[in-house]
Design a protein around this motif. Structure first.
Motif: not given
Length: 436
Positions: A132-134, A188-191, A229-230
């Motif tokens: 998770d590099m944000n 998409e990895t984050w909602v 997170h997905h």
């Protein structure tokens, strides 16, 4: 993973998606160590000394546990592990970068530590930096074509994206999520909790020399453990190899011998095997013993079959059914192109899962306590039973001693050979002190 039995849910999804290694950002576990899960999987983690936040971890499938050469907990945001493979070694560095609103000092410290970790990696290794590099990287790769494609998500980079892309340029790392063509929903990895923001902030990179080994990078929206997170999955074409050639001992289902019919079949087959052995010439005692043992193994394999260890957990079928219902509900909501994190039905189902798991945990410990109390009153088997109960409660989660051993200079030792050598030195010093 800090929530009650969230680890079980994570490992179950890992098995469903047939993943050999799973890396976790923000596991929220304290301390550093290595543990063996009831499923046989190995978990290495690195977290804060106190406070359940941050933390990174890796889960290694039981089948490839022996490919792990060594691992190193850097801090609560970075962990490194090295694996053996047929042609080269594989080094994976898992990260949890500061969020966009963190101060520049925190970001500089993180990337400085990450740079140092990368520099220590042997040059011939396949190196994967992920987590998770944000970081939002967008689709504009102008000036960065060497490490980045145009298949990212979004139009603009944020500050974390700039730092991440520059880091990849300096270390010749290809950003996997930017080179494979997929629909946006699979990028998409984050909602966000509101559902209005969907970003690609989790990334998987590989050194450019091994670019062709990276087959795909894709978000798996079907996986569900109640996270925003997905699951980000990658396929790396690399044949891992065990660090030791020692074969594990094969266990057979001897309980089947209690059945008279099975026991009779076993005896007949074994007798026939011995009759054949008697006719064969025996050169020496060793070869005779080898043939004798082989006859037992072949008969046991044929009649009894190999013993399979079942993954035992105190979570009841009720909890697992609720987890499955939550997973199906998530897929249904996503199929309607709605945000599952805002859906009230999903929220209620998630609360039901948490409540049911906590009840299972409480019930399990109460039953174990009653059984231990009952066994303590029996003379013959009280110590054995109490020991088994205690081991079932904490044995599978005992921190591995190799994760806490330090060298003379204070640095942590994770290689098993070096750990054994260090223990030998320790006891030699202790023995000399005792004699004097």
């Amino acid at each position: 993973m800090y929530e009650a039995r969230k680890t079980n849910q994570v490992i179950r999804e890992m098995e469903i998606y047939n993943m050999e290694i799973l890396w976790i950002s923000e596991c929220r576990w304290n301390g550093q160590g290595m543990i063996r899960h009831a499923s046989g999987a190995t978990i290495c983690f690195s977290g804060q000394e106190s406070g359940h936040y941050r933390g990174v971890a890796l889960i290694i499938n039981k089948k490839i546990t022996k490919t792990l050469i060594d691992w190193e907990p850097i801090n609560a945001r970075i962990i490194r592990a090295r694996f053996n493979s047929k042609y080269t070694k594989l080094t994976i560095i898992q990260c949890y970068a500061p969020t966009e609103d963190h101060c520049d000092e925190d970001k500089d410290t993180f990337y400085s530590t990450l740079e140092e970790t990368v520099r220590k990696t042997p040059k011939h290794d396949v190196m994967v930096v992920m987590g998770d590099m944000n970081a939002k990287i967008g689709i504009n790769n102008t000036g960065r074509e060497r490490v980045m494609g145009k298949e990212g998500l979004g139009k603009m980079m944020n500050d974390n994206g700039e730092r991440f892309a520059d880091f990849c340029m300096e270390n010749d790392l290809i950003i996997g999520g930017s080179i494979f063509k997929h629909k946006d929903i699979h990028k998409e990895t984050w909602v966000s909790p509101t559902g209005k923001t969907k970003n690609q902030i989790d990334h998987i990179t590989i050194n450019r020399k091994w670019r062709t080994s990276l087959q795909d990078v894709k978000a798996k929206r079907g996986a569900d453990v109640g996270s925003d997170h997905h699951l980000l999955a990658s396929q790396i074409k690399l044949k891992l190899r065990k660090t030791s050639n020692k074969k594990p001992e094969i266990l057979f289902t001897t309980q089947r011998l209690r059945d008279p019919v099975t026991r009779n079949i076993f005896e007949i087959n074994l007798k026939n095997s011995f009759e054949v052995l008697e006719e064969l010439p025996t050169e020496d005692i060793e070869s005779g013993w080898t043939k004798f043992k082989q006859a037992f193994k072949e008969t046991s394999s044929l009649v009894l079959g190999q013993k399979k260890k079942a993954w035992k957990t105190w979570m009841t079928s009720k909890s697992w059914n609720l987890i499955e219902e939550r997973k199906k509900l998530k897929q249904e909501i996503l199929s309607r192109k709605e945000n599952f994190m805002r859906d009230n039905t999903y929220k209620r189902k998630n609360k039901q899962v948490k409540k049911s798991v906590k009840e299972d945990k409480q019930q399990f410990f109460e039953e174990q306590a009653k059984e231990a109390e009952k066994s303590s009153q029996q003379r013959r088997s009280r110590y054995i039973t109490v020991y088994k109960i205690t081991k079932s409660l904490i044995g599978s989660y005992q921190i591995n001693s190799s994760s806490t051993v330090k060298g003379k200079d204070g640095t942590r030792i994770t290689k098993q050979e070096e750990v054994s050598k260090r223990w030998k030195e320790h006891f030699q010093v202790y023995k000399r002190q005792s004699l004097t």
